[in-house]
Write a protein that holds these residues in place. Structure first.
Motif, mmCIF file in Angstrom:
data_model
loop_
_atom_site.group_PDB
_atom_site.id
_atom_site.type_symbol
_atom_site.label_atom_id
_atom_site.label_comp_id
_atom_site.label_asym_id
_atom_site.label_seq_id
_atom_site.Cartn_x
_atom_site.Cartn_y
_atom_site.Cartn_z
ATOM 1 N N ALA A 186 14.775 9.432 -19.904
ATOM 2 C CA ALA A 186 15.754 10.461 -19.531
ATOM 3 C C ALA A 186 17.113 9.841 -19.203
ATOM 4 O O ALA A 186 18.151 10.338 -19.633
ATOM 5 C CB ALA A 186 15.243 11.278 -18.350
ATOM 6 N N ALA A 187 17.096 8.749 -18.464
ATOM 7 C CA ALA A 187 18.340 8.081 -18.067
ATOM 8 C C ALA A 187 18.875 7.169 -19.168
ATOM 9 O O ALA A 187 20.016 6.715 -19.091
ATOM 10 C CB ALA A 187 18.126 7.282 -16.788
ATOM 11 N N ARG A 188 18.028 6.889 -20.162
ATOM 12 C CA ARG A 188 18.381 5.989 -21.277
ATOM 13 C C ARG A 188 18.836 4.617 -20.766
ATOM 14 O O ARG A 188 19.875 4.102 -21.151
ATOM 15 C CB ARG A 188 19.421 6.634 -22.184
ATOM 16 N N ASN A 189 18.027 4.064 -19.856
ATOM 17 C CA ASN A 189 18.289 2.707 -19.381
ATOM 18 C C ASN A 189 16.958 2.021 -19.101
ATOM 19 O O ASN A 189 15.908 2.637 -19.127
ATOM 20 C CB ASN A 189 19.208 2.704 -18.152
ATOM 21 N N VAL A 190 17.038 0.730 -18.833
ATOM 22 C CA VAL A 190 15.841 -0.042 -18.516
ATOM 23 C C VAL A 190 15.615 0.051 -17.016
ATOM 24 O O VAL A 190 16.478 -0.310 -16.216
ATOM 25 C CB VAL A 190 15.971 -1.507 -18.969
ATOM 26 N N HIS A 191 14.452 0.549 -16.652
ATOM 27 C CA HIS A 191 14.091 0.719 -15.236
ATOM 28 C C HIS A 191 13.795 -0.627 -14.587
ATOM 29 O O HIS A 191 14.039 -0.824 -13.402
ATOM 30 C CB HIS A 191 12.886 1.650 -15.136
ATOM 31 N N GLY A 192 13.237 -1.572 -15.363
ATOM 32 C CA GLY A 192 12.933 -2.897 -14.838
ATOM 33 C C GLY A 192 12.122 -3.696 -15.829
ATOM 34 O O GLY A 192 11.873 -3.260 -16.952
ATOM 35 N N HIS A 193 11.729 -4.894 -15.401
ATOM 36 C CA HIS A 193 10.940 -5.780 -16.259
ATOM 37 C C HIS A 193 9.926 -6.546 -15.415
ATOM 38 O O HIS A 193 10.056 -6.632 -14.196
ATOM 39 C CB HIS A 193 11.842 -6.747 -17.032
ATOM 40 N N HIS A 194 8.932 -7.086 -16.122
ATOM 41 C CA HIS A 194 7.856 -7.823 -15.449
ATOM 42 C C HIS A 194 7.302 -8.856 -16.427
ATOM 43 O O HIS A 194 7.070 -8.547 -17.595
ATOM 44 C CB HIS A 194 6.750 -6.867 -15.030
ATOM 45 N N LEU A 195 7.083 -10.078 -15.950
ATOM 46 C CA LEU A 195 6.412 -11.091 -16.753
ATOM 47 C C LEU A 195 4.911 -10.889 -16.604
ATOM 48 O O LEU A 195 4.376 -10.978 -15.499
ATOM 49 C CB LEU A 195 6.797 -12.500 -16.296
ATOM 50 N N LEU A 196 4.251 -10.594 -17.705
ATOM 51 C CA LEU A 196 2.807 -10.370 -17.706
ATOM 52 C C LEU A 196 2.138 -11.602 -18.298
ATOM 53 O O LEU A 196 2.175 -11.825 -19.508
ATOM 54 C CB LEU A 196 2.476 -9.119 -18.533
ATOM 55 N N ASP A 197 1.544 -12.423 -17.455
ATOM 56 C CA ASP A 197 0.881 -13.660 -17.872
ATOM 57 C C ASP A 197 -0.625 -13.467 -17.740
ATOM 58 O O ASP A 197 -1.210 -13.670 -16.681
ATOM 59 C CB ASP A 197 1.361 -14.827 -17.010
ATOM 60 N N LEU A 198 -1.244 -13.052 -18.831
ATOM 61 C CA LEU A 198 -2.683 -12.794 -18.829
ATOM 62 C C LEU A 198 -3.488 -14.080 -18.674
ATOM 63 O O LEU A 198 -4.605 -14.052 -18.164
ATOM 64 C CB LEU A 198 -3.087 -12.050 -20.097
#
Length: 89
Positions: free
Chosen positions: A65-77
């Motif tokens: 809706a806002a057309r932006n990136v809410h955040g990020h996360h490094l996912l290291d399985l």
């Protein structure tokens, strides 16, 4: 999002501003999106960017809706599930 679908908006400028420390030494320079899916109701889209290390991804959360990136996360399985050699994909 299917293989031939375009992203809902350009998130690469956000990706380019992520502090290098957030990558924790992993290489995401190829910028390869492996998976993307929308949450129920369609408010957010999660985008997984592949790393040169098996089982490590950078997750971007897109606010549609806002057309932006809410955040990020490094996912290291590898770290989360004690995958010894990182060869599982």
């Amino acid at each position: 999002m299917g293989d031939d679908e375009s992203p809902p908006f350009d998130f690469w400028s956000y990706f380019g501003r992520i502090p290098v420390e957030d990558f924790r030494g992993h290489d995401f320079s190829r910028g390869q999106v492996t998976n993307a899916w929308r949450t129920r109701g369609g408010a957010f889209e999660h985008v997984l960017i592949r790393c040169e290390t098996a089982n490590v991804f950078l997750v971007l959360v897109l606010d549609l809706a806002a057309r932006n990136v809410h955040g990020h996360h490094l996912l290291d399985l590898n770290r989360l599930y004690s995958l010894a050699d990182g060869s599982e994909t």
